[in-house]
Design an enzyme around this catalytic site. Structure first.
Site, short mmCIF file in Angstrom:
data_model
loop_
_atom_site.label_atom_id
_atom_site.label_comp_id
_atom_site.label_asym_id
_atom_site.label_seq_id
_atom_site.Cartn_x
_atom_site.Cartn_y
_atom_site.Cartn_z
N GLU A 1 1.12 -1.33 0.37
CA GLU A 1 -0.06 -0.31 -0.46
C GLU A 1 1.28 1.22 -0.13
O GLU A 1 0.80 1.28 -0.67
CB GLU A 1 -0.36 0.23 1.27
CG GLU A 1 -1.84 1.33 2.14
CD GLU A 1 -2.99 1.53 0.50
OE1 GLU A 1 -2.71 0.67 -0.21
OE2 GLU A 1 -3.75 1.59 1.08
N THR B 1 -5.40 9.15 -3.63
CA THR B 1 -4.68 9.24 -2.60
C THR B 1 -4.05 10.77 -2.25
O THR B 1 -3.84 11.68 -1.06
CB THR B 1 -4.22 8.40 -1.91
OG1 THR B 1 -5.41 7.34 -1.86
CG2 THR B 1 -4.36 8.80 -0.11
#
Ligand code: HSE
Length: 313
Positions: free
Chosen positions: A132, A184
């Site tokens: 991630e 993000t």
């Protein structure tokens, strides 16, 4: 005889739950990503195919969340062989549904399964977080619910700092994903670097109220607490088209609260029945349709279990 291939599924997740920025998340029953791994005699990771990403994701395994998670899992397993990955993306990219986390977790779980699943979920967590981190920073509020399932408090990035929370029986969710990419990194760049003490107190109180509501199974109070975010949503709302209109429409249809899912632009409505979640999803989609913005709507529930092995051959 040694396994030659394995496949794992990892679910979409909703991070933050409004007030719980970077520390709360939950796993959805669907959609999710699937990763198939095949054993290779050469060491290392190859991303051989990605389906469903429109050609947007990097094939370089060191830049791909699944590639990094697979590499880290091989390292934890201490095996000399390598793997090739096929990634089936069912999650939209940069949508706030934990797409990068799902691919990372599915890859880690599939690689572990290929070698007989010697590692526990706790032991796989660091490999998933590394994956991630390749694209969206070192935080576990998508990865942890994706791997473990349910509603999760992420007090840190090690397994002993992850706590499973109760799942209210009557909790149903409606989601709308407008066709607007919100990476993000961009959604984090707009956040304030410091906050006032007064805001800290309000936010802490809201998180405590949310945890209390979860423990009491009180969906209405859970939704109310989630919406009390005075820090993150105000800073990001300009990236989320029609947020006030979508919130109003969902509530008109009976939803109890609406928050940004993760870093957005998906919006998540908290409901206390399947019928209301279905109605809320429909009206949220209609708000975007009326504005000429394509969107995908879903109504689903929380997945009590996270990623799962689909097959090992
Ligand atoms: N907690 C993260 C954020 C989730 O809101 O930026 C996105 O990965």
């Amino acid at each position: 005889m040694a396994n030659t291939s394995a496949e794992a599924f990892a679910p979409a997740t909703v991070a933050n739950l409004g007030v719980g920025f970077d520390i709360l998340g939950l796993a959805l029953q669907e959609p999710g990503d699937t990763v198939r791994v095949e054993r290779r005699s050469e060491p290392g990771v190859v991303v051989s195919r990605i389906e469903g990403d429109g050609g947007k994701l990097p094939r370089d395994p060191d830049k791909n969340t699944a590639g990094v998670a697979a590499r880290e899992t091989l390292r934890l397993l201490g095996v000399a062989e390598g793997v090739s990955l096929t990634i089936y993306k069912d999650l939209p990219l940069a949508s706030g549904l934990g797409s990068s986390a799902a691919s990372a977790v599915a890859a880690a779980v599939a690689v572990n399964a290929l070698f007989g699943s010697p590692l526990t979920c706790d032991e796989l967590l660091p490999a998933c977080i590394e994956g991630e981190a390749a694209v969206s920073g070192y935080h576990a509020d998508n990865v942890a619910p994706c791997l473990f399932g349910g509603v999760v408090l992420v007090a840190g990035t090690s397994a002993d700092q992850i706590f499973r929370l109760p799942i209210p029986d009557r909790l149903h969710l409606a989601l709308v994903t407008p066709d607007v990419a919100v990476p993000t990194a961009m959604a984090r760049a707009v956040l304030p670097k410091t906050i006032e003490l007064h805001d800290m107190v309000l936010q802490t109180a809201a998180v405590a109220r949310l945890l209390n509501a979860l423990h009491r199974g009180d969906v209405a109070d859970m939704a109310a607490a989630m919406e009390l975010d005075t820090i993150i949503e105000p800073a990001r709302s300009h990236l989320m088209p029609l947020l006030p209109e979508v919130r109003a429409a969902a509530k008109q249809a009976g939803a109890l609260g609406v928050v940004i899912s993760g870093a957005g632009p998906t919006l998540c409505a908290v409901c206390d029945s399947s019928v209301i979640a279905q109605a809320a999803a429909a009206v949220m989609g209609q708000v975007y349709t009326a504005a000429g913005i394509a969107s995908v709507t879903r109504h689903t529930r929380i997945a009590p279990d996270g990623a799962r092995v689909l097959r090992v051959d």
